[in-house]
Structures are given as C-alpha cells and as structure tokens.
Design a protein around this motif. Structure first.
Motif, mmCIF file in Angstrom:
data_model
loop_
_atom_site.group_PDB
_atom_site.id
_atom_site.type_symbol
_atom_site.label_atom_id
_atom_site.label_comp_id
_atom_site.label_asym_id
_atom_site.label_seq_id
_atom_site.Cartn_x
_atom_site.Cartn_y
_atom_site.Cartn_z
ATOM 1 N N GLN A 38 0.837 -1.198 0.000
ATOM 2 C CA GLN A 38 0.000 0.000 0.000
ATOM 3 C C GLN A 38 0.876 1.254 0.000
ATOM 4 O O GLN A 38 0.675 2.173 -0.789
ATOM 5 N N TYR A 49 -4.166 1.929 -2.688
ATOM 6 C CA TYR A 49 -4.316 0.484 -2.769
ATOM 7 C C TYR A 49 -4.710 -0.033 -1.394
ATOM 8 O O TYR A 49 -4.440 0.601 -0.380
ATOM 9 N N ARG A 50 -5.324 -1.177 -1.374
ATOM 10 C CA ARG A 50 -5.751 -1.801 -0.119
ATOM 11 C C ARG A 50 -4.536 -2.088 0.766
ATOM 12 O O ARG A 50 -3.397 -2.120 0.283
ATOM 13 N N TYR A 84 -3.511 -9.273 3.819
ATOM 14 C CA TYR A 84 -4.141 -8.310 2.923
ATOM 15 C C TYR A 84 -5.599 -8.059 3.295
ATOM 16 O O TYR A 84 -6.250 -8.895 3.920
ATOM 17 N N GLU A 85 -6.052 -6.895 2.897
ATOM 18 C CA GLU A 85 -7.456 -6.536 3.050
ATOM 19 C C GLU A 85 -8.202 -7.101 1.847
ATOM 20 O O GLU A 85 -7.820 -6.864 0.699
ATOM 21 N N ASP A 87 -11.618 -7.841 -0.670
ATOM 22 C CA ASP A 87 -12.570 -6.953 -1.333
ATOM 23 C C ASP A 87 -13.745 -6.582 -0.431
ATOM 24 O O ASP A 87 -14.318 -5.510 -0.573
#
Length: 131
Positions: A38, A49-50, A84-85, A87
């Motif tokens: 990110q 970005y996530r 990660y994050e 959706d």
C-alpha cells in the motif's frame, strides 16, 4: 492447482500482522523483510491500494538444508506470506505452498523439506482466529 494456503482471519489488520509474525516465530521462521505494498504504491505510483503486506519468512535451518541441496534455490527464497485486506473488508492471510513452489525444481531431495514447510505454514494459519 492453487499455489497458496489461504485463510480469512478475524481481527484488525495490524493485529493480524502481529499474530501472523508471532505464529511464524513459533514455527521457527523469522521475517527477513516486510514489504508494505500500500505504501509502496502510494509513494512510487501515487496510487491508492488496499492494505497489503508481504512478509518474507525464513526458517534458517530449513533454508540451509535446502540451499545445500540446490544452490540456486535462493531465487525462490524467502517464502512469502501475505496479509491483505479483502474486497469485502476482511483480512486474509496467504502463504506460498512450498510443495507447489518447489515442484519447479527437479530435485527430489527437496520434497521432504517442502512438505515440512507446508506443515509448518498450515500450523501458522491454524493459529490465526477464523473470520
């Protein structure tokens, strides 16, 4: 065929990073590098970005053993674990499947090492709270 071992995890992103790092340490892995995608995309591309972090995990005894069998194996090391994050705003953790990764190397001496690392990564994921 999937090339990762995956899990959705309960908790805040930074908390999951800490839990993942601790679970890796419990299995003998150190985190050699921590890449904040990110931040890198923001700095280098001026793009949002996530939350996405790549943890370069290494178990020194296993890495030594593997490199003794296959000197160029360093091109595939360290083993990456990503937090990660998703959706839908949850947190995911994925680890490279070492058996799949090492299948590209034509050296059967690495099969047991890959199986051992896979088992360790499965235990790491099992330590994290389910989403």
């Amino acid at each position: 065929m999937s090339y990762t071992l995956d899990k959705r995890v309960e908790g805040e992103f930074d908390e999951v990073i800490e839990q993942t790092t601790d679970a890796l340490a419990d299995e003998g892995f150190g985190v050699l590098c921590d890449i904040d995608i990110q931040q890198a995309f923001k700095t280098k591309l001026d793009k949002e970005y996530r939350q996405y972090r790549i943890l370069g995990a290494c178990n020194p005894p296993l890495a030594h053993q593997a490199l003794e069998e296959e000197l160029q194996l360093g091109t595939l090391l360290p083993c990456n674990v990503v937090v990660y994050e998703t959706d839908d705003g949850e947190v995911g953790v994925s680890a490279v499947d070492p058996e799949v990764m090492l299948s590209v190397v034509d050296n059967p001496e690495l099969d047991k090492i890959a199986a051992d690392v896979r088992e360790q990564f499965e235990r790491v994921l099992n330590e994290l709270p389910n989403a």
